[in-house]
Write an enzyme that holds these catalytic residues in place. Structure first.
Site, PDB file in Angstrom:
ATOM      1  N   ASP A 100      -1.918  -8.490  11.739  1.00  0.00           N
ATOM      2  CA  ASP A 100      -3.206  -9.677  11.562  1.00  0.00           C
ATOM      3  C   ASP A 100      -3.341 -10.362  12.510  1.00  0.00           C
ATOM      4  OD1 ASP A 100      -2.902  -6.910   9.442  1.00  0.00           O
ATOM      5  OD2 ASP A 100      -2.159  -8.080   7.972  1.00  0.00           O
ATOM      6  N   HIS A 110       5.972 -12.880   7.148  1.00  0.00           N
ATOM      7  CA  HIS A 110       5.867 -11.511   6.856  1.00  0.00           C
ATOM      8  C   HIS A 110       7.149 -11.426   5.512  1.00  0.00           C
ATOM      9  CE1 HIS A 110       6.433  -7.049   6.874  1.00  0.00           C
ATOM     10  NE2 HIS A 110       5.480  -6.978   7.170  1.00  0.00           N
ATOM     11  N   SER A 129       0.931  -1.460  -0.497  1.00  0.00           N
ATOM     12  CA  SER A 129      -0.265   0.401  -0.291  1.00  0.00           C
ATOM     13  C   SER A 129       0.723   1.255   0.599  1.00  0.00           C
ATOM     14  CB  SER A 129      -0.905   0.282   0.808  1.00  0.00           C
ATOM     15  OG  SER A 129      -0.287  -0.489   2.066  1.00  0.00           O
ATOM     16  N   HIS A 136      -1.472  -9.184   1.388  1.00  0.00           N
ATOM     17  CA  HIS A 136      -1.798  -8.089   2.555  1.00  0.00           C
ATOM     18  C   HIS A 136      -2.802  -7.664   3.994  1.00  0.00           C
ATOM     19  CE1 HIS A 136       0.438  -3.636   3.390  1.00  0.00           C
ATOM     20  NE2 HIS A 136      -0.151  -3.055   2.175  1.00  0.00           N
ATOM     21  N   ARG A 158       3.702  -5.323  16.730  1.00  0.00           N
ATOM     22  CA  ARG A 158       2.661  -4.881  16.350  1.00  0.00           C
ATOM     23  C   ARG A 158       1.295  -6.260  17.312  1.00  0.00           C
ATOM     24  NH1 ARG A 158       2.190  -2.594  10.106  1.00  0.00           N
ATOM     25  NH2 ARG A 158       3.021  -5.018  10.171  1.00  0.00           N
TER      26      ARG A 158
HETATM   27  N1  NMX Z   1       1.115 -19.497   5.491  1.00  0.00           N
HETATM   28  C1  NMX Z   1       1.858 -20.864   4.091  1.00  0.00           C
HETATM   29  N2  NMX Z   1       2.716 -20.200   3.459  1.00  0.00           N
HETATM   30  C2  NMX Z   1       4.007 -19.349   4.043  1.00  0.00           C
HETATM   31  C3  NMX Z   1       2.941 -18.401   5.021  1.00  0.00           C
HETATM   32  C4  NMX Z   1       1.722 -18.838   5.434  1.00  0.00           C
HETATM   33  N3  NMX Z   1       1.771 -17.698   6.634  1.00  0.00           N
HETATM   34  N4  NMX Z   1       4.039 -17.619   4.702  1.00  0.00           N
HETATM   35  C5  NMX Z   1       5.014 -17.808   3.755  1.00  0.00           C
HETATM   36  N5  NMX Z   1       4.453 -18.963   2.894  1.00  0.00           N
HETATM   37  C6  NMX Z   1       5.363 -19.906   2.425  1.00  0.00           C
HETATM   38  C7  NMX Z   1       4.839 -18.455   1.089  1.00  0.00           C
HETATM   39  O1  NMX Z   1       3.354 -18.451   0.216  1.00  0.00           O
HETATM   40  C8  NMX Z   1       5.919 -18.898  -0.018  1.00  0.00           C
HETATM   41  O2  NMX Z   1       5.609 -20.215  -0.545  1.00  0.00           O
HETATM   42  P1  NMX Z   1       5.760 -20.608  -2.024  1.00  0.00           P
HETATM   43  O3  NMX Z   1       7.315 -20.598  -2.216  1.00  0.00           O
HETATM   44  O4  NMX Z   1       4.721 -22.082  -2.473  1.00  0.00           O
HETATM   45  O5  NMX Z   1       5.700 -19.325  -2.952  1.00  0.00           O
HETATM   46  C9  NMX Z   1       6.836 -18.916   1.274  1.00  0.00           C
HETATM   47  O6  NMX Z   1       5.962 -20.395   2.014  1.00  0.00           O
HETATM   48  C10 NMX Z   1       8.204 -18.578   0.783  1.00  0.00           C
HETATM   49  O7  NMX Z   1       7.881 -17.557   1.555  1.00  0.00           O
HETATM   50  P2  NMX Z   1       8.120 -16.250   1.997  1.00  0.00           P
HETATM   51  O8  NMX Z   1       9.776 -16.075   1.826  1.00  0.00           O
HETATM   52  O9  NMX Z   1       8.237 -16.597   3.671  1.00  0.00           O
HETATM   53  O10 NMX Z   1       7.579 -14.983   2.119  1.00  0.00           O
HETATM   54  P3  NMX Z   1       6.730 -14.084   1.627  1.00  0.00           P
HETATM   55  O11 NMX Z   1       7.654 -12.394   1.683  1.00  0.00           O
HETATM   56  O12 NMX Z   1       7.090 -14.625  -0.384  1.00  0.00           O
HETATM   57  O13 NMX Z   1       5.828 -13.365   1.862  1.00  0.00           O
HETATM   58  C11 NMX Z   1       3.220 -13.590   3.144  1.00  0.00           C
HETATM   59  C12 NMX Z   1       4.857 -12.783   2.736  1.00  0.00           C
HETATM   60  C13 NMX Z   1       2.897 -12.159   4.040  1.00  0.00           C
HETATM   61  C14 NMX Z   1       2.719 -12.952   1.940  1.00  0.00           C
HETATM   62  C15 NMX Z   1       3.497 -14.082   3.911  1.00  0.00           C
HETATM   63  O14 NMX Z   1       4.084 -14.424   4.748  1.00  0.00           O
HETATM   64  C16 NMX Z   1       2.024 -15.042   3.893  1.00  0.00           C
HETATM   65  O15 NMX Z   1       1.197 -15.307   2.686  1.00  0.00           O
HETATM   66  N6  NMX Z   1       1.234 -14.987   4.747  1.00  0.00           N
HETATM   67  C17 NMX Z   1       0.078 -15.085   4.434  1.00  0.00           C
HETATM   68  C18 NMX Z   1      -0.656 -13.957   4.370  1.00  0.00           C
HETATM   69  C19 NMX Z   1      -0.913 -12.755   5.798  1.00  0.00           C
HETATM   70  O16 NMX Z   1      -0.713 -12.985   6.936  1.00  0.00           O
HETATM   71  N7  NMX Z   1      -0.039 -11.799   5.053  1.00  0.00           N
HETATM   72  C20 NMX Z   1      -0.025  -9.889   6.125  1.00  0.00           C
HETATM   73  C21 NMX Z   1       0.512  -9.702   6.065  1.00  0.00           C
HETATM   74  C22 NMX Z   1       1.132  -8.326   6.879  1.00  0.00           C
HETATM   75  N8  NMX Z   1       0.026  -6.871   6.315  1.00  0.00           N
HETATM   76  O17 NMX Z   1      -0.923  -7.033   6.547  1.00  0.00           O
HETATM   77  O18 NMX Z   1       0.398  -7.290   5.331  1.00  0.00           O
HETATM   78  C1  MLT Z   2       2.465  -3.809   6.392  1.00  0.00           C
HETATM   79  O1  MLT Z   2       1.919  -3.290   7.911  1.00  0.00           O
HETATM   80  O2  MLT Z   2       2.734  -2.759   5.641  1.00  0.00           O
HETATM   81  C2  MLT Z   2       2.232  -5.135   6.277  1.00  0.00           C
HETATM   82  O3  MLT Z   2       2.931  -5.641   7.626  1.00  0.00           O
HETATM   83  C3  MLT Z   2       3.691  -5.505   5.032  1.00  0.00           C
HETATM   84  C4  MLT Z   2       4.654  -4.860   4.615  1.00  0.00           C
HETATM   85  O4  MLT Z   2       5.453  -4.114   5.678  1.00  0.00           O
HETATM   86  O5  MLT Z   2       5.315  -6.061   4.295  1.00  0.00           O
END
Ligand code: NMX
Ligand code: MLT
Length: 473
Positions: A408, A353, A277, A307, A362
């Site tokens: 979250d 993350h 964002s 996100h 947080r």
């Molecule tokens: N559950 C399952 N798999 C996960 C998770 C999770 N919570 N977190 C990471 N992975 C997987 C990810 O999908 C990826 O799989 P693949 O190689 O098959 O594509 C692998 O682990 C490596 O990912 P990372 O490098 O650890 O994480 P990345 O930086 O790519 O993504 C998020 C970060 C936040 C997108 C990821 O951790 C996620 O999808 N979390 C769940 C959704 C979430 O809580 N998002 C909110 C973030 C905070 N916000 O408010 O924005």
């Molecule tokens: C945020 O607050 O924007 C989330 O934790 C995602 C991020 O920092 O990439």
């Protein structure tokens, strides 16, 4: 204006506010305020030339200093770890979490003015900090609160634009639509059309940003009442602070909910510049699109499940756990449920993350809020159980870089406790809060004359060729 850039100065501030615990060494911009400097805009007016000179010097003296190497992984992996943005309002450390202008969340909770002694920070104080790098006095926060309240009128065509959508439209769609309609009043667009000199861009940007921050809670509350309370809107109460008034307009007048809202808005406001964002807001703003256009774009990024929408997903997921297994689910059953989620090709929402490698501070401060105010809430207890169960499972999965909870994972159960049970609405709250961070940076973007964002992209053919050359060298 005298600035203190040392730990000694911050120690002095500490004793001024009567704090005992150890505070950050990285604080730089703390100023001992006189209670007469009430006007935020004139404070910025004084700060901007100094920061413009600082940036000019950085560019001319150190412009060619290297900040790292770009790898193929970075290019195909969402630019993770690639330093490429200037973002003044906050900085994220993977191990420690966010610092707003050098202050961690516990430090903000200690030094920023609160509605009541020992209470949660007032978001207006955080906004002042983000914009100026200085901890405001209670009087300054009150003045800003009044200024925001005086800017909060929303024209009817904004409500009409929202009403043009079916009431079943996702709340983020309705909210972003409302923000787009607010754009009609952009001061920046008007000034640009009238040929404003670029050295003055920051001034109408400031007006747009303050107006936008003041108006988004009104628009957001309208969406909530339209969707869930038969369109029965509650007028704003100008005697209340920003967070309390938002809670009031939503229909929640419990003092603890107002405290929660102040904390919520404070901690969701900013998370350095690379998150989807913030980055979107900055990118769109770099084309000199006005703050409404930039922020509406940012909201559309926030609406994605990886996100901001993750806060909705967390509560829905927790509720599905309860529906299937009951509130008193054992840790073994919970573990099984987590595996079931993963095996069905879904992520565990609220965990992981892109930058953080530890539990999100947080999350921690929301947990502390829950321990203080709702320790017996069954969903809070389930969230606590998940904190024990999920990280080992994600670690066992072997590919997740951060198995710990993010912001979250906790917010929904707190809101749910005080009666805000409609999970699909949660990302709108995140959006209201994020207006503070994105708008603060947009003002600085224009004040510093930051460039149009235009990184280089490449094709797989291009990468193949470069990699072939590298391996034969
Ligand atoms: N559950 C399952 N798999 C996960 C998770 C999770 N919570 N977190 C990471 N992975 C997987 C990810 O999908 C990826 O799989 P693949 O190689 O098959 O594509 C692998 O682990 C490596 O990912 P990372 O490098 O650890 O994480 P990345 O930086 O790519 O993504 C998020 C970060 C936040 C997108 C990821 O951790 C996620 O999808 N979390 C769940 C959704 C979430 O809580 N998002 C909110 C973030 C905070 N916000 O408010 O924005
Ligand atoms: C945020 O607050 O924007 C989330 O934790 C995602 C991020 O920092 O990439």
């Amino acid at each position: 204006m005298v600035f203190f850039r040392s730990v000694t100065a911050f120690t002095r501030l500490r004793s001024r506010v009567g704090q005992q615990s150890s505070l950050s060494n990285s604080v730089r911009w703390i100023q001992m305020q006189s209670s007469t400097d009430m006007d935020l805009k004139s404070q910025l007016q004084e700060l901007i030339p100094e920061q413009q000179d600082r940036l000019k010097k950085l560019k001319s003296e150190h412009g060619k200093v290297q900040l790292g190497n770009i790898t193929v992984d970075m290019v195909i992996g969402g630019m993770r770890g690639m330093t490429g943005l200037l973002w003044e309002t906050s900085l994220l450390d993977p191990e420690e979490g966010i610092r707003f202008r050098g202050l961690s969340i516990p430090e903000c909770q200690k030094v920023l003015p609160a509605a009541q002694s020992g209470g949660e920070p007032l978001p207006e104080g955080l906004l002042w900090l983000l914009l100026t790098g200085k901890v405001p006095s209670k009087e300054q926060v009150e003045a800003l609160s009044k200024d925001l309240a005086s800017r909060a009128a929303v024209p009817d065509y904004v409500y009409n634009a929202i009403d043009a959508l079916p009431s079943t439209a996702h709340p983020m769609t309705q909210f972003a639509n409302g923000v787009m309609a607010l754009q009609v009043q952009s001061e920046f667009q008007k000034a640009y059309e009238n040929g404003i000199h670029k050295s003055k861009f920051w001034e109408p940007t400031y007006e747009d940003c303050l107006n936008l921050i003041a108006r988004v809670p009104v628009v957001a509350a309208y969406v909530y009442r339209r969707m869930y309370k038969n369109g029965d809107s509650i007028p704003s109460d100008k005697s209340l602070d920003y967070g309390a008034n938002f809670s009031h307009m939503l229909g929640f007048d419990d003092d603890k909910m107002k405290e929660l809202m102040r904390l919520y808005i404070t901690i969701h406001s900013d998370h350095e510049g690379g998150n989807v964002s913030a980055h979107t807001g900055h990118l769109v703003g770099s084309a000199l699109s006005d703050p409404y256009l930039s922020f509406a774009a940012a909201l559309n990024g926030l609406a994605g499940p990886l996100h901001g929408l993750a806060n909705q997903e967390v509560l829905l997921w927790i509720k599905s756990v309860v529906e299937e297994c009951g509130e008193n689910i054992s840790k073994d059953q919970l573990k099984e449920y987590v595996w079931k989620t993963l095996n069905s090709g879904k992520v565990v929402p609220g965990y992981g993350h892109g930058v953080l490698r530890k539990t999100d501070p947080r999350y921690v401060c929301q947990r502390e809020f829950a321990l203080k105010h709702l320790p017996d809430d069954p969903l809070f207890q389930l969230v606590s159980k998940l904190y024990e169960v999920v990280p080992p499972v994600l670690t066992e999965l072997g590919k997740v870089k951060n198995p710990w909870p993010n912001v979250d994972a906790h917010s929904g159960v707190l809101l749910n406790h005080y009666g805000l049970t409609e999970a699909r609405y949660y990302t709108v709250l995140f959006g209201v809060s994020r207006s503070l961070g994105i708008c603060s940076q947009l003002i600085w973007d224009r004040a510093l004359g930051l460039a149009l964002e235009r990184p280089k992209s490449v094709t797989m053919d291009w990468l193949d060729a470069v990699c072939k050359k590298a391996s034969s060298a």
